[in-house]
Design a protein around this motif. Structure first.
Motif: not given
Length: 205
Positions: A16-19, A28-30, A41-44
């Motif tokens: 969450d901190r990285a996001k 952009r949050l993909d 999985v988080v992709q930006v």
């Protein structure tokens, strides 16, 4: 067969901190997908980039903060510094390398200020995410020959396109002064100039 770099995995300790950090920079949050307590999985994607970064839980065995030398290309290193500073990324001052070819690892051989004559590929700044993953911004204003496919011309933003149009307009004005005549096919000339400039091929005269 085309092989396009699509995603780079960045190791982080707090998803969450990285996001929050990367989206605060305007990336952009993909994707943000969780399939259980042990997998997320988080992709930006950086503005104007065709490649993205992915981070999360159980997506890499790398130690958080060990990704270094991740590169972003900009067309104005001073404007990039101002934007990152405003958005809280705490960037380094603009620098160039003492050797003049590429920057050394870490902070070795850094010379304050942009490259002499603002030489394309020669000016840099750096910043890190909260885990210490290291990013470098590199100013590229003119591509080296063969670096891009001349049949494919793209612009990352309207400001990039506007800047390319201004350079084409200035060059076309010189073209008309040399020929001594108004060029009714200026749109074709502009298009050829802009495509050649981006690909690093010979410019029209």
């Amino acid at each position: 067969m085309d092989m396009k770099l699509e995603v780079v995995v960045v190791p982080v300790s707090d998803v969450d901190r990285a996001k929050n950090f990367y989206t605060a920079l305007g990336w952009r949050l993909d994707v943000d997908i969780t399939t259980g307590e042990d997998f997320r999985v988080v992709q930006v994607t950086p503005p104007g980039s065709s490649a993205s970064i992915t981070f999360g839980t159980s997506v890499t065995s790398q130690t958080p903060g060990t990704a270094q030398g991740l590169h972003l290309v900009v067309n104005d290193i001073h404007a990039a510094y101002d934007e990152l500073k405003r958005l809280g990324a705490d960037p380094s001052e603009v620098f160039h390398d003492a050797g003049g070819v590429f920057h050394h690892a870490g902070t070795d051989a850094r010379v304050p200020g942009p490259a002499p004559q603002r030489r394309s590929y020669g000016s840099f700044l750096s910043f890190s995410d909260p885990d210490g993953n290291g990013w470098v911004l590199q100013e590229v204003t003119t591509r080296r020959p063969g670096r891009l496919d001349p049949s494919v011309t793209t612009f990352a933003s309207t400001s990039d396109l506007a800047a390319a149009l201004r350079r084409a307009a200035a060059a076309h004005g010189e073209h008309e002064r040399r020929t001594g005549a108004e060029d009714p096919n200026w749109p074709d000339w502009y298009a050829g100039y802009m495509a050649s400039e981006q690909a690093g091929t010979e410019l029209p005269s």
